[in-house]
Write a protein that holds these residues in place. Structure first.
Motif, mmCIF file in Angstrom:
data_model
loop_
_atom_site.group_PDB
_atom_site.id
_atom_site.type_symbol
_atom_site.label_atom_id
_atom_site.label_comp_id
_atom_site.label_asym_id
_atom_site.label_seq_id
_atom_site.Cartn_x
_atom_site.Cartn_y
_atom_site.Cartn_z
ATOM 1 N N MET A 143 -23.666 2.655 4.843
ATOM 2 C CA MET A 143 -22.584 1.931 4.156
ATOM 3 C C MET A 143 -21.633 1.343 5.192
ATOM 4 S SD MET A 143 -19.648 3.437 1.600
ATOM 5 C CE MET A 143 -18.162 2.482 1.290
ATOM 6 N N ALA A 144 -21.401 0.049 5.121
ATOM 7 C CA ALA A 144 -20.472 -0.606 6.039
ATOM 8 C C ALA A 144 -19.058 -0.515 5.468
ATOM 9 C CB ALA A 144 -20.856 -2.061 6.239
ATOM 10 N N ILE A 145 -18.088 -0.176 6.329
ATOM 11 C CA ILE A 145 -16.697 -0.097 5.895
ATOM 12 C C ILE A 145 -16.057 -1.457 6.083
ATOM 13 C CG2 ILE A 145 -14.497 1.075 6.193
ATOM 14 C CD1 ILE A 145 -15.932 3.394 7.428
ATOM 15 N N HIS A 146 -15.447 -1.982 5.021
ATOM 16 C CA HIS A 146 -14.767 -3.276 5.113
ATOM 17 C C HIS A 146 -13.278 -3.040 5.311
ATOM 18 C CE1 HIS A 146 -13.420 -7.325 4.366
ATOM 19 N NE2 HIS A 146 -12.664 -6.889 3.359
ATOM 20 N N HIS A 147 -12.726 -3.597 6.372
ATOM 21 C CA HIS A 147 -11.294 -3.531 6.632
ATOM 22 C C HIS A 147 -10.712 -4.940 6.519
ATOM 23 C CE1 HIS A 147 -11.764 0.552 7.885
ATOM 24 N NE2 HIS A 147 -12.471 0.244 8.952
ATOM 25 N N PRO A 148 -9.679 -5.124 5.697
ATOM 26 C CA PRO A 148 -9.092 -6.460 5.547
ATOM 27 C C PRO A 148 -8.357 -6.932 6.798
ATOM 28 C CG PRO A 148 -7.798 -4.834 4.358
ATOM 29 C CD PRO A 148 -9.030 -4.129 4.837
ATOM 30 N N HIS A 149 -7.969 -6.014 7.677
ATOM 31 C CA HIS A 149 -7.277 -6.381 8.917
ATOM 32 C C HIS A 149 -7.369 -5.202 9.871
ATOM 33 C CE1 HIS A 149 -3.966 -3.749 7.705
ATOM 34 N NE2 HIS A 149 -4.052 -4.304 6.513
ATOM 35 N N PRO B 33 -10.682 1.691 -0.271
ATOM 36 C CA PRO B 33 -10.520 0.472 -1.081
ATOM 37 C C PRO B 33 -9.255 0.485 -1.928
ATOM 38 C CG PRO B 33 -12.783 1.275 -1.196
ATOM 39 C CD PRO B 33 -11.986 2.355 -0.521
ATOM 40 N N SER B 34 -8.915 1.653 -2.470
ATOM 41 C CA SER B 34 -7.695 1.753 -3.278
ATOM 42 C C SER B 34 -6.454 1.546 -2.428
ATOM 43 C CB SER B 34 -7.630 3.125 -3.958
ATOM 44 O OG SER B 34 -8.716 3.323 -4.831
ATOM 45 N N LEU B 35 -6.443 2.134 -1.230
ATOM 46 C CA LEU B 35 -5.279 2.000 -0.362
ATOM 47 C C LEU B 35 -5.095 0.568 0.123
ATOM 48 C CD1 LEU B 35 -5.512 5.291 1.748
ATOM 49 C CD2 LEU B 35 -4.086 4.822 -0.234
ATOM 50 N N THR B 36 -6.175 -0.116 0.430
ATOM 51 C CA THR B 36 -6.045 -1.500 0.892
ATOM 52 C C THR B 36 -5.608 -2.415 -0.259
ATOM 53 O OG1 THR B 36 -8.442 -1.806 0.591
ATOM 54 C CG2 THR B 36 -7.672 -1.270 2.786
ATOM 55 N N ARG B 37 -6.023 -2.076 -1.501
ATOM 56 C CA ARG B 37 -5.536 -2.866 -2.645
ATOM 57 C C ARG B 37 -4.031 -2.667 -2.822
ATOM 58 N NH1 ARG B 37 -10.586 -1.619 -5.070
ATOM 59 N NH2 ARG B 37 -9.743 0.260 -6.052
ATOM 60 N N ILE B 38 -3.564 -1.434 -2.674
ATOM 61 C CA ILE B 38 -2.124 -1.181 -2.761
ATOM 62 C C ILE B 38 -1.394 -1.915 -1.649
ATOM 63 C CG2 ILE B 38 -0.337 0.591 -2.655
ATOM 64 C CD1 ILE B 38 -2.382 2.563 -3.852
ATOM 65 N N GLU B 39 -1.953 -1.857 -0.436
ATOM 66 C CA GLU B 39 -1.326 -2.512 0.709
ATOM 67 C C GLU B 39 -1.215 -4.015 0.502
ATOM 68 O OE1 GLU B 39 -1.265 -4.311 4.826
ATOM 69 O OE2 GLU B 39 -2.773 -4.498 3.260
ATOM 70 N N SER B 40 -2.149 -4.598 -0.237
ATOM 71 C CA SER B 40 -2.118 -6.052 -0.462
ATOM 72 C C SER B 40 -0.911 -6.483 -1.296
ATOM 73 C CB SER B 40 -3.411 -6.510 -1.146
ATOM 74 O OG SER B 40 -3.471 -6.050 -2.486
ATOM 75 N N THR B 41 -0.261 -5.526 -1.968
ATOM 76 C CA THR B 41 0.920 -5.853 -2.775
ATOM 77 C C THR B 41 2.223 -5.655 -2.009
ATOM 78 O OG1 THR B 41 1.197 -3.607 -3.682
ATOM 79 C CG2 THR B 41 -0.340 -5.065 -4.824
ATOM 80 N N TRP C 26 -0.723 6.085 3.969
ATOM 81 C CA TRP C 26 -1.790 6.977 4.416
ATOM 82 C C TRP C 26 -1.270 8.400 4.577
ATOM 83 C CZ3 TRP C 26 -6.946 6.665 4.812
ATOM 84 C CH2 TRP C 26 -7.534 5.394 4.716
ATOM 85 N N ALA C 27 -0.042 8.547 5.057
ATOM 86 C CA ALA C 27 0.545 9.886 5.173
ATOM 87 C C ALA C 27 0.671 10.533 3.797
ATOM 88 C CB ALA C 27 1.914 9.805 5.844
ATOM 89 N N ALA C 28 1.096 9.750 2.812
ATOM 90 C CA ALA C 28 1.198 10.275 1.448
ATOM 91 C C ALA C 28 -0.178 10.649 0.902
ATOM 92 C CB ALA C 28 1.860 9.246 0.537
ATOM 93 N N ALA C 29 -1.203 9.853 1.256
ATOM 94 C CA ALA C 29 -2.569 10.183 0.824
ATOM 95 C C ALA C 29 -3.010 11.524 1.412
ATOM 96 C CB ALA C 29 -3.536 9.078 1.240
ATOM 97 N N GLY C 30 -2.678 11.744 2.681
ATOM 98 C CA GLY C 30 -3.027 13.011 3.309
ATOM 99 C C GLY C 30 -2.349 14.188 2.637
ATOM 100 N N ARG D 166 -1.641 7.730 -8.540
ATOM 101 C CA ARG D 166 -0.517 8.521 -8.030
ATOM 102 C C ARG D 166 0.052 7.914 -6.753
ATOM 103 N NH1 ARG D 166 -1.313 14.921 -8.182
ATOM 104 N NH2 ARG D 166 0.777 14.669 -7.288
ATOM 105 N N LEU D 167 -0.817 7.417 -5.896
ATOM 106 C CA LEU D 167 -0.344 6.797 -4.655
ATOM 107 C C LEU D 167 0.346 5.467 -4.933
ATOM 108 C CD1 LEU D 167 -3.380 7.646 -2.380
ATOM 109 C CD2 LEU D 167 -1.052 8.531 -2.156
ATOM 110 N N ARG D 168 -0.162 4.728 -5.921
ATOM 111 C CA ARG D 168 0.481 3.461 -6.279
ATOM 112 C C ARG D 168 1.887 3.715 -6.809
ATOM 113 N NH1 ARG D 168 -3.089 2.007 -9.458
ATOM 114 N NH2 ARG D 168 -4.405 0.949 -7.948
ATOM 115 N N SER D 169 2.056 4.779 -7.593
ATOM 116 C CA SER D 169 3.382 5.133 -8.091
ATOM 117 C C SER D 169 4.299 5.536 -6.946
ATOM 118 C CB SER D 169 3.270 6.286 -9.101
ATOM 119 O OG SER D 169 2.500 5.907 -10.218
#
Length: 250
Positions: free
Chosen positions: A1-7, A88-96, A111-115, A144-147
């Motif tokens: 599986m290739a990991i896609h990073h937007p930046h 993928p969820s974190l990068t979608r949140i970051e896009s906002t 990412w710290a909150a995710a940890g 939960r992370l989006r909130s």
């Protein structure tokens, strides 16, 4: 599986290194052997696990719960796979994020909150939707992370503040041991601690003086008569903090 990073981001680079390490044939074989005692993980390779986690159905939940349990038992390989599944969820949140949030690197705080969330969530938790149907666990964690991310938004914080003028202020200790992991709003505590650390750094490095900081505290806590001079000085200090921290000082 290739990991896609937007930046490019240091967190992505570290995650790539950890992922490549897990996929090394000898290590991958040891991981599968070690996880063979978990019914949900037995016989599955890492790419198979990630493919299942990428599909937002409750079928992923036993796998995610098993990974969370292993992560909380200090299995660093399980940690790596969980973070990739959340990517993928974190990068979608970051896009906002707003430009200011990107300048302040709120993505690292996310990412710290995710940890912290992965370290404290109950591995046996079974999320359900509003109508009582089973929900994908990765989607629940992302919600939960989006909130939590909203606590970084000045507009959201200021809107809430308008309706909380008469409430007592919440003071969160800089001591990490004082954060309550059992609290319902744990991620907000994490963000509050990060913000207080930034304020402490600003005062310690002299970007605002301790005299200014003490005057602001006295003004906000009502410890001294609110003279025009004190109010003006507090307003100026608040404006400085808004520029340095990224939102209105609470």
């Amino acid at each position: 599986m290739a990991i896609h990073h937007p930046h490019n981001h240091p967190i992505h680079e570290q995650l790539d290194r950890q992922y490549d390490r897990c996929l090394a044939p000898s290590r991958h074989s040891r991981i599968k052997q070690r996880w063979s005692t978990e019914p949900a993980l037995a016989g599955l390779g890492i790419d198979e696990i990630l493919d299942i986690c990428a599909i937002p159905t409750e079928a992923q939940n036993p796998i995610v719960r098993a990974l969370i349990a292993r992560h909380q038992d200090d299995d660093t390989d399980a940690t790596t796979i969980l973070l990739i599944a959340l990517l993928p969820s974190l990068t979608r949140i970051e896009s906002t994020f707003t430009p200011r949030q990107r300048r302040d690197d709120a993505y690292s705080a996310l990412w710290a909150a995710a940890g912290h969330l992965l370290a404290t969530v109950d591995p046996e938790y079974e999320p359900t939707s509003s109508n009582g149907c089973p929900r994908a666990l990765i989607s629940h964690l992302a919600t939960r992370l989006r909130s939590s991310k909203r606590s970084l938004e000045p507009e959201h914080r200021n809107l809430c503040r308008r309706y909380q003028r008469d409430g007592l202020p919440t003071v969160v200790s800089l001591d990490a041991s004082r954060i309550d992991p059992a609290a319902r709003d744990f991620e907000s505590q994490v963000f509050a601690r990060l913000e207080l650390e930034r304020l402490a750094f600003i005062v310690d490095t002299g970007q605002i003086s301790r005299h200014q900081w003490n005057q602001l505290l006295k003004h906000r806590l009502g410890d001294v008569p609110r003279s025009n001079a004190l109010r003006i000085n507090a307003h100026r200090t608040t404006a400085q903090l808004a520029h340095l921290v990224g939102h209105e000082a609470a």
